[in-house]
Design a protein around this motif. Structure first.
Motif, PDB file in Angstrom:
ATOM      1  N   MET A  52       1.035  -1.090   0.063  1.00 42.25           N
ATOM      2  CA  MET A  52      -0.220   0.164  -0.147  1.00 42.25           C
ATOM      3  C   MET A  52       0.794   1.028  -0.215  1.00 42.25           C
ATOM      4  N   PHE A  53       0.111   2.376  -1.243  1.00 39.26           N
ATOM      5  CA  PHE A  53       1.935   3.521  -0.815  1.00 39.26           C
ATOM      6  C   PHE A  53       1.095   3.796   0.294  1.00 39.26           C
ATOM      7  N   ALA A  68       6.104  -2.697   6.979  1.00 38.53           N
ATOM      8  CA  ALA A  68       5.080  -3.068   6.195  1.00 38.53           C
ATOM      9  C   ALA A  68       5.881  -2.734   5.112  1.00 38.53           C
ATOM     10  N   PHE A  69       6.571  -2.211   4.594  1.00 38.65           N
ATOM     11  CA  PHE A  69       7.337  -2.337   3.401  1.00 38.65           C
ATOM     12  C   PHE A  69       8.539  -3.391   2.856  1.00 38.65           C
ATOM     13  N   THR A  70       9.093  -3.342   4.521  1.00 39.89           N
ATOM     14  CA  THR A  70      10.264  -4.811   4.530  1.00 39.89           C
ATOM     15  C   THR A  70       9.808  -5.794   4.178  1.00 39.89           C
ATOM     16  N   GLY A  71       8.357  -6.101   5.150  1.00 39.23           N
ATOM     17  CA  GLY A  71       7.426  -7.551   4.679  1.00 39.23           C
ATOM     18  C   GLY A  71       7.834  -7.252   3.432  1.00 39.23           C
ATOM     19  N   ASN A  72       6.845  -6.487   2.516  1.00 37.73           N
ATOM     20  CA  ASN A  72       6.608  -6.607   1.360  1.00 37.73           C
ATOM     21  C   ASN A  72       7.813  -7.157   0.730  1.00 37.73           C
ATOM     22  N   ASP A  73       8.856  -6.121   0.876  1.00 38.84           N
ATOM     23  CA  ASP A  73      10.407  -6.184   0.361  1.00 38.84           C
ATOM     24  C   ASP A  73      11.062  -7.316   0.595  1.00 38.84           C
ATOM     25  N   ILE A  74      10.875  -8.287   1.535  1.00 37.29           N
ATOM     26  CA  ILE A  74      11.347  -9.900   1.646  1.00 37.29           C
ATOM     27  C   ILE A  74      10.704 -10.451   0.896  1.00 37.29           C
ATOM     28  N   HIS A  75       9.630 -10.296   0.947  1.00 38.26           N
ATOM     29  CA  HIS A  75       8.546 -11.214   0.088  1.00 38.26           C
ATOM     30  C   HIS A  75       8.923 -11.347  -1.174  1.00 38.26           C
ATOM     31  N   ARG A 123      13.793   9.234  -0.100  1.00 33.13           N
ATOM     32  CA  ARG A 123      14.974   8.888   0.510  1.00 33.13           C
ATOM     33  C   ARG A 123      15.285   8.272   1.936  1.00 33.13           C
ATOM     34  N   GLN A 124      13.839   8.369   2.378  1.00 36.00           N
ATOM     35  CA  GLN A 124      13.620   7.012   3.812  1.00 36.00           C
ATOM     36  C   GLN A 124      13.973   5.634   3.294  1.00 36.00           C
ATOM     37  N   VAL A 125      12.927   5.694   2.605  1.00 39.93           N
ATOM     38  CA  VAL A 125      12.689   4.054   1.357  1.00 39.93           C
ATOM     39  C   VAL A 125      14.171   4.093   1.093  1.00 39.93           C
ATOM     40  N   GLN A 126      14.645   5.035   0.278  1.00 40.37           N
ATOM     41  CA  GLN A 126      16.234   4.309  -0.575  1.00 40.37           C
ATOM     42  C   GLN A 126      17.366   3.778   0.185  1.00 40.37           C
ATOM     43  N   ARG A 127      17.346   4.550   1.763  1.00 39.32           N
ATOM     44  CA  ARG A 127      17.867   3.895   2.379  1.00 39.32           C
ATOM     45  C   ARG A 127      17.363   3.021   2.904  1.00 39.32           C
ATOM     46  N   THR A 128      16.223   2.073   2.956  1.00 34.08           N
ATOM     47  CA  THR A 128      16.189   1.138   3.594  1.00 34.08           C
ATOM     48  C   THR A 128      16.160  -0.159   2.503  1.00 34.08           C
ATOM     49  N   TRP A 561       1.101  -8.468 -15.829  1.00 34.90           N
ATOM     50  CA  TRP A 561       1.426  -8.238 -15.166  1.00 34.90           C
ATOM     51  C   TRP A 561       0.368  -8.355 -13.768  1.00 34.90           C
ATOM     52  N   LEU A 562      -1.388  -7.666 -14.426  1.00 36.82           N
ATOM     53  CA  LEU A 562      -1.952  -7.951 -13.737  1.00 36.82           C
ATOM     54  C   LEU A 562      -3.070  -9.417 -13.542  1.00 36.82           C
ATOM     55  N   PRO A 563      -3.796  -9.832 -12.487  1.00 37.53           N
ATOM     56  CA  PRO A 563      -4.496  -9.217 -11.037  1.00 37.53           C
ATOM     57  C   PRO A 563      -2.444  -9.233 -10.460  1.00 37.53           C
ATOM     58  N   VAL A 564      -2.562  -7.992  -9.033  1.00 43.14           N
ATOM     59  CA  VAL A 564      -1.830  -8.287  -8.441  1.00 43.14           C
ATOM     60  C   VAL A 564      -1.274  -9.457  -8.025  1.00 43.14           C
ATOM     61  N   HIS A 565       0.115 -10.392  -7.959  1.00 37.89           N
ATOM     62  CA  HIS A 565       0.278 -11.688  -7.176  1.00 37.89           C
ATOM     63  C   HIS A 565      -0.016 -11.528  -5.671  1.00 37.89           C
ATOM     64  N   SER A 566       0.490 -10.445  -4.910  1.00 39.45           N
ATOM     65  CA  SER A 566       0.503 -10.247  -3.989  1.00 39.45           C
ATOM     66  C   SER A 566       0.720  -8.620  -3.410  1.00 39.45           C
ATOM     67  N   TYR A 567      -0.813  -8.554  -2.172  1.00 39.11           N
ATOM     68  CA  TYR A 567      -0.401  -7.407  -1.550  1.00 39.11           C
ATOM     69  C   TYR A 567      -0.776  -7.634  -0.616  1.00 39.11           C
ATOM     70  N   ILE A 568      -0.039  -6.275   0.124  1.00 40.16           N
ATOM     71  CA  ILE A 568       0.491  -6.667   1.460  1.00 40.16           C
ATOM     72  C   ILE A 568       0.552  -5.131   2.158  1.00 40.16           C
ATOM     73  N   GLY A 569      -0.732  -5.118   3.528  1.00 39.05           N
ATOM     74  CA  GLY A 569      -1.454  -3.673   3.667  1.00 39.05           C
ATOM     75  C   GLY A 569      -1.966  -3.774   5.184  1.00 39.05           C
TER      76      GLY A 569
END
Length: 836
Positions: A52-53, A68-75, A123-128, A561-569
């Motif tokens: 979710m943005f 939230a973002f990290t969990g999605n990134d790992i997946h 900037r913060q997201v990129q640092r992560t 590319w759609l539907p979205v395969h995995s959505y986390i939020g």
RNA sequence: GCCCGGGUGGUGGAAUCGGUAGACACAGAGGACUCAAAAUCCUCCAGCACGAGAGUGCUAUACGAGUUCGAGUCUCGUCCCGGGUACCA
């Protein structure tokens, strides 16, 4: 600042691991080499990993966002390691009342403020170190984005799903503005404390209720968190019942005797006016002793008797002034008699018609038949106003008892009483039989109602996409032609709402006055902007095509590319955002733009994190600032710790000292690579543990069981490095791969130290050998009479006889076996239970 | 009120199919290395009772019942905490 991160491990990097340097190096390299930018047109096995943005607030990224973002990134990274081409885009949901109010507060135009906030967020997201494809970044406030939001509006309009109607809004007379429900606290404006009123304004709505049935039915086949599906089901709120007609009696002939219901018979003519009510309890109709209309019901004025007119008008005026929130939350029952009567179609008796604000115009027909014996609200109302209460449902042993202080609302094992020929039927059969009979007389019809309301998308505000409609005296409502989009939001210095109740856009004369695209004559623009939920109801369609200016979304890319395969939020969006997204997707499907009708194949809700057991909030000063932690511990340690502190779908407790354990693990990993030997062989015990760990981590990540995956890797580390043991390089290399989704920078660095020249994320996932998992002997629990008394070690293939022999050979166990076993339960490889 | 989660050591949390409750980590205690410290490594760490000790026994997964050879896990009831929702006929 009270929320200081604990100091980093002191000393001069004894392990040689410098997270800041490693992270900078790899973030630059990923950027330079396009590591995170997949080939959308050709990449094999597409996997769309969506999160979710966020709304880019001025405070910067919240640790909850990062969780939230990290969990999605790992997946997403894991899917890539499994061979998928993974697309993980990022964007900003930057329109809306929050931005606008904040801009007003600090006196800076949102058009200036938002880009600043976005830069800080990026900037913060990129640092992560998220594996984000920044080429497809989008912001809902960008005209190249909201052009297509307006296009989506037009598609709904074309389908006849967008319409205008008057609806009540909360209005603060001091701030001169429309308030959302959550901005009304106890009937007063949350900012200035002025009592809020309701105003009726013309608003644009989407007919989401037309889709209620499909939105409900499709839920069954979605791979979504159960809690989310349940929330949607409840929100849609399907209820099956019947609409029943009550004929209003004409009382004109005896004005003045409005209270004398006994004197009615014979003297009244039957009028043609009918009140339709919706009920799910047609079985209780013999107990319907009065009707109640909502104050806004269209028949209120025509049926009110002259004698009651003043009282009714007074009541309506009071109801109209009350704000929406107070009206909906206040439990006190108030009402007024209209002086009119209607015939109960079951009993044939006249019953009075009342008006009360506990009946809502927007649900059902705006009128109910009141059955005080069997409905709590009706019971309360009848008690206050002295209306008759007639019991028509009997319980198993309380068939004849009176209705006391409370309504009798049980239905299971209950039957009808006082209902003439329907007596004795069950609640369910009784309702069906009564509806069937009334239907034969054209007095009832079975109906399905939904709690769901149409979606009001109008906002009398500045900071949103203008609704692309013009009004022409000659042509009426004219949608802006698609080739004239976007309708740009004009720059206005004073964008504060005023007393008029219309959007500030109306004050911009040059913008407001336009020409009709149909006849060329003078026309006026719609001045409402649309709800931010509309911006976010289709953004997932835009991401892959974000660089296209000629279409909202490219057909081929969308198909790929759609539907979205995995959505986390977060589950805070379990209802509205996800429901609106599903609705818009269905409409676009029906209009032929896309070939699927559900946007998110799989959805998982993540939990919330608290800090030291308390909710984080600015006022408590206990907010975790990600920048501080990343500076002091590194992004890898911070990410891994966030995933370690609890089960991802439940959230967890951020404890400041906890991060040191994860950092120690990464330090140890670093040293293990430096210390690794290439001579000799791997040790069988370590190898078995390794293969068990590969399996465990590979099973845990898709289940989002990140905390146990990390624990398993730590266990392996303990085995591999037990007592300063020097590991073999083949024991360490797979661990670097397992760690990579969690701690991507250190994994890349160590992967290259191990001699690889390509990204660890293109190296695949290590395989485990099932033959190496099993141990030749097993330790089994031995119970005597259900109590565990000891353990035995047995060959894996040991039989019950072997186990019995081993158990009885152990005196600590044997002493509890006092006689001949009555029963023996043997679960091979697990346990033996001797029952004496 | 209703609908979802949840309640396990000092703390965060494990226990995937009903089969050794407490993995992993934090905090704490002790030890090795060191002139000393940091870092690192090793050991201990649910409670109670008995025992000099090795150990032994009992009690423990919010509370109370139940099913079962066996329950943190399944069933019923109660209490508490978190989230959502609010007169939906």
């Amino acid at each position: 600042m009270t929320d200081q991160a604990p100091p980093p491990p002191a000393g001069d990097l004894p392990s040689g691991y410098d997270p800041a340097a490693v992270e900078r190096k790899w973030q630059e390299r990923w950027q330079a080499e396009g590591t995170n930018s997949p080939d959308l047109a050709n990449g094999k096995d597409p996997f769309y990993a969506l999160m979710m943005f966020p709304y880019p607030s001025a405070e910067g990224l919240h640790v909850g966002n990062l969780f939230a973002f990290t969990g999605n990134d790992i997946h997403g990274r894991f899917q890539r390691l499994q061979g998928h081409t993974v697309f993980q885009p990022f964007g900003f949901d930057a329109f809306g009342i929050h931005s606008e109010n904040y801009a007003i507060k600090v006196g800076i135009h949102p058009g200036e403020l938002i880009p600043r906030n976005i830069d800080n967020f990026r900037r913060q997201v990129q640092r992560t170190g998220l594996m984000v494809d920044w080429r497809h970044e989008l912001s809902t406030t960008d005209p190249s984005y909201y052009k297509w939001t307006q296009w989506v509006f037009l598609q709904l309009y074309k389908q006849g799903l967008a319409y205008k109607k008057a609806a009540a809004v909360n209005w603060c007379p001091f701030d001169k503005t429309v308030l959302a429900n959550e901005q009304v606290i106890g009937g007063a404006c949350e900012r200035c404390g002025t009592m809020v009123e309701q105003r009726f304004l013309e608003q644009w709505f989407f007919r989401i209720t037309d889709y209620a049935g499909r939105l409900l039915a499709n839920l069954e086949s979605l791979d979504w968190s159960d809690s989310t599906r349940t929330a949607q089901r409840n929100w849609i709120g399907k209820s099956e019942g019947a609409e029943i007609e009550f004929v209003v009696l004409d009382v004109l002939e005896f004005a003045g005797s409005a209270t004398a219901s006994a004197g009615l018979s014979g003297e009244v003519a039957v009028s043609t006016t009918k009140v339709r009510v919706f009920t799910t309890r047609a079985d209780t109709i013999f107990g319907a002793t009065y009707l109640v209309l909502s104050p806004e019901h269209p028949l209120v004025h025509s049926i009110t008797s002259d004698g009651q007119r003043d009282a009714v008008e007074a009541y309506l005026a009071r109801a109209a002034k009350q704000d929406l929130v107070t009206r909906k939350t206040s439990k006190e029952k108030t009402g007024v008699f209209t002086g009119a009567y209607a015939t109960n179609p079951a009993t044939g008796q006249p019953i009075p018609i009342w008006i009360a604000d506990y009946v809502l115009m927007e649900y059902g027909t705006g009128a109910i038949m009141a059955v005080p014996a069997h409905d709590e609200r009706d019971h309360e109302f009848a008690t206050i106003y002295g209306l008759p209460i007639v019991r028509v449902i009997g319980g198993e042993d309380a068939a004849n008892s009176q209705i006391g202080d409370a309504a009798f609302t049980d239905t299971a094992h209950c039957h009808l009483v006082n209902s003439e020929r329907f007596n004795g039927l069950s609640v369910e059969d009784g309702a069906a039989a009564i509806v069937t009979e009334l239907a034969a007389r054209h007095a009832a019809i079975p109906v399905v109602n939904y709690r769901l309301h149409d979606w009001c998308i109008s906002r009398q505000r500045y900071w949103g996409p203008p609704i692309p409609i013009t009004y022409c005296d000659a042509c009426g409502v004219v949608p802006v032609p698609e080739d004239q989009l976007p309708v740009l939001l004009p720059p206005i210095d004073d964008f504060r709402p005023d007393d008029s109740g219309v959007s500030p856009l109306a004050r911009h004369a040059e913008w407001y006055h336009t020409t009709c695209s149909s006849c060329g004559g003078p026309a006026r623009r719609e001045t409402d902007v649309s709800d931010t939920f509309l911006d976010s109801a289709w953004y997932f369609l835009r991401y892959p095509s974000s660089d296209r200016d000629d279409v909202a979304f490219d057909a081929a890319l969308t198909k790929r590319w759609l539907p979205v395969h995995s959505y986390i939020g977060g589950n805070e969006h379990a209802v509205l955002h996800l429901l609106y997204s599903r609705f818009v997707t269905m409409v676009l499907h029906d209009a032929g733009f896309i070939d699927f009708e559900e946007p998110f194949t799989r959805f998982r809700a993540h939990g919330m994190i608290v800090r030291e057991g308390a909710k984080m909030s600015k006022s408590k000063g206990n907010v975790v600032n990600p920048d501080d932690y990343i500076t002091q511990w590194g992004a890898d340690a911070f990410r891994t710790y966030l995933m370690f502190l609890g089960p991802y779908e439940e959230g967890g407790d951020f404890r400041d000292k906890g991060i040191s354990g994860v950092k120690r693990f990464l330090d140890r990993l670093w040293r293990s690579v430096q210390d690794a030997r290439t001579d000799g062989d791997v040790e069988p015990e370590v190898q078995r543990k390794l293969h068990q760990t590969i399996r465990k981590v590979g099973e845990d990540i898709p289940r989002l069981s990140y905390n146990t995956a990390i624990a398993a890797m730590m266990e392996y580390m303990n085995t591999m490095r037990s007592g300063e043991r020097r590991p073999h390089v083949d024991e360490v290399r797979p661990l670097v791969q397992l760690v990579s989704p969690f701690a991507p920078h250190i994994a890349e660095e160590l992967w290259s130290v191990l001699g690889h020249t390509t990204s660890v994320f293109d190296a695949g996932w290590p395989a485990y050998d099932p033959a190496l998992l099993v141990e030749s002997t097993v330790t089994m629990a031995v119970q005597v009479g259900g109590k565990t008394r000891g353990t035995i070690t047995l060959a894996r293939t040991g039989t019950q006889e072997d186990a019995m022999a081993a158990a009885l050979a152990d005196p600590a166990i044997a002493k509890f076996v006092t006689g001949a076993p009555r029963k023996v339960i043997f679960v091979p490889g697990r346990m033996l239970n001797i029952v004496v």
